[in-house]
Design a protein around this motif. Sequence first.
Motif, PDB file in Angstrom:
ATOM      1  N   SER A  23       0.832  -1.205   0.000  1.00  0.00           N
ATOM      2  CA  SER A  23       0.000   0.000   0.000  1.00  0.00           C
ATOM      3  C   SER A  23       0.867   1.256   0.000  1.00  0.00           C
ATOM      4  CB  SER A  23      -0.956  -0.002   1.186  1.00  0.00           C
ATOM      5  OG  SER A  23      -0.250  -0.123   2.412  1.00  0.00           O
ATOM      6  N   LEU A  27       0.685   4.401  -2.584  1.00  0.00           N
ATOM      7  CA  LEU A  27       0.519   5.749  -2.040  1.00  0.00           C
ATOM      8  C   LEU A  27       1.591   6.684  -2.583  1.00  0.00           C
ATOM      9  CD1 LEU A  27      -0.655   7.838  -0.017  1.00  0.00           C
ATOM     10  CD2 LEU A  27       0.831   6.796   1.715  1.00  0.00           C
ATOM     11  N   LEU A  66      -6.912   8.246  -3.798  1.00  0.00           N
ATOM     12  CA  LEU A  66      -6.691   7.205  -2.796  1.00  0.00           C
ATOM     13  C   LEU A  66      -8.007   6.509  -2.461  1.00  0.00           C
ATOM     14  CD1 LEU A  66      -4.166   8.991  -0.405  1.00  0.00           C
ATOM     15  CD2 LEU A  66      -3.675   7.188  -2.079  1.00  0.00           C
ATOM     16  N   GLU A  69      -8.663   3.897  -4.933  1.00  0.00           N
ATOM     17  CA  GLU A  69      -7.688   2.812  -4.897  1.00  0.00           C
ATOM     18  C   GLU A  69      -7.866   1.878  -3.695  1.00  0.00           C
ATOM     19  OE1 GLU A  69      -4.649   0.776  -6.762  1.00  0.00           O
ATOM     20  OE2 GLU A  69      -5.781   2.482  -7.495  1.00  0.00           O
ATOM     21  N   PHE A  70      -8.194   2.448  -2.561  1.00  0.00           N
ATOM     22  CA  PHE A  70      -8.254   1.675  -1.313  1.00  0.00           C
ATOM     23  C   PHE A  70      -9.680   1.649  -0.769  1.00  0.00           C
ATOM     24  CE2 PHE A  70      -3.911   3.323  -1.600  1.00  0.00           C
ATOM     25  CZ  PHE A  70      -3.185   2.160  -1.447  1.00  0.00           C
ATOM     26  N   SER A  72     -10.694   1.745   2.335  1.00  0.00           N
ATOM     27  CA  SER A  72     -10.957   2.707   3.403  1.00  0.00           C
ATOM     28  C   SER A  72      -9.707   3.534   3.669  1.00  0.00           C
ATOM     29  CB  SER A  72     -11.388   1.990   4.683  1.00  0.00           C
ATOM     30  OG  SER A  72     -10.337   1.184   5.169  1.00  0.00           O
ATOM     31  N   ALA A  73      -9.936   4.752   4.074  1.00  0.00           N
ATOM     32  CA  ALA A  73      -8.839   5.654   4.412  1.00  0.00           C
ATOM     33  C   ALA A  73      -9.101   6.198   5.814  1.00  0.00           C
ATOM     34  CB  ALA A  73      -8.751   6.793   3.400  1.00  0.00           C
ATOM     35  N   GLY A  77      -6.368  11.518   7.153  1.00  0.00           N
ATOM     36  CA  GLY A  77      -5.203  10.839   6.587  1.00  0.00           C
ATOM     37  C   GLY A  77      -4.206  11.787   5.956  1.00  0.00           C
ATOM     38  N   LEU A  85       0.361   6.605   7.029  1.00  0.00           N
ATOM     39  CA  LEU A  85      -0.796   6.525   6.141  1.00  0.00           C
ATOM     40  C   LEU A  85      -0.738   5.249   5.303  1.00  0.00           C
ATOM     41  CD1 LEU A  85      -3.391   7.673   4.976  1.00  0.00           C
ATOM     42  CD2 LEU A  85      -1.996   9.114   3.462  1.00  0.00           C
ATOM     43  N   LEU A  89      -3.575   2.412   5.221  1.00  0.00           N
ATOM     44  CA  LEU A  89      -4.228   2.023   3.964  1.00  0.00           C
ATOM     45  C   LEU A  89      -4.048   0.533   3.678  1.00  0.00           C
ATOM     46  CD1 LEU A  89      -3.240   5.065   1.727  1.00  0.00           C
ATOM     47  CD2 LEU A  89      -5.524   4.540   2.620  1.00  0.00           C
ATOM     48  N   PHE A  93      -5.978  -4.384   2.440  1.00  0.00           N
ATOM     49  CA  PHE A  93      -5.510  -4.192   1.063  1.00  0.00           C
ATOM     50  C   PHE A  93      -5.109  -5.534   0.457  1.00  0.00           C
ATOM     51  CE2 PHE A  93      -1.787  -3.187  -1.752  1.00  0.00           C
ATOM     52  CZ  PHE A  93      -2.530  -2.678  -2.797  1.00  0.00           C
TER      53      PHE A  93
END
Length: 172
Positions: A23, A27, A66, A69-70, A72-73, A77, A85, A89, A93
């Motif tokens: 992750s 990022l 983000l 892509e993910f 949950s954040a 963040g 971070l 993330l 993942f």
Amino acid sequence: MSLPAIAAPATVAASIEDAPLKSLDILVTIIAQKLKKPAKEVPLTKSIKDLVGGKSTLQNEILGDLGQEFSSAPEKGEELPLEELGTALGVGFSGNLGKYTTGLISRLIGGKMPGGFNLSAIKSHLSKSWGLGPQRADGVLLRGTTMEPPKRLGSEAEAEAPAPLPEPSPES
């Protein structure tokens, strides 16, 4: 001064153990791509808020990317150092490319690679020449989005040629 090239392997490369994407790598790549910087110039000790220098629109773009892509954040963040971070993330993942990074790679291939040199051809080349499995190939392509050539490459041979080594720094 011409740059020295990395020598390509002469035979089929030995296979390298495949590994999922991290992750933090995704990022850093998303941020580097947005800031138009090489990934190595994105300090992991800084936050998104620090890196965008008060440009709230850019910060919101990064946070939106983000979010694509993910799953949950974390709350606030953008204020966490990137290392923290990235860890946050990473919860849940899968280690695979998401919607946003898949789009970045598609845009790289469609805009900068020669006709016919598609995702399948690139992954085949990375496997045969460098011994990279599909997840490591994804990592190479992902990092490539931060180092796009200035114009479309003219041939498959040019696309397969190893990248030149960077110029040595004066203090080397």
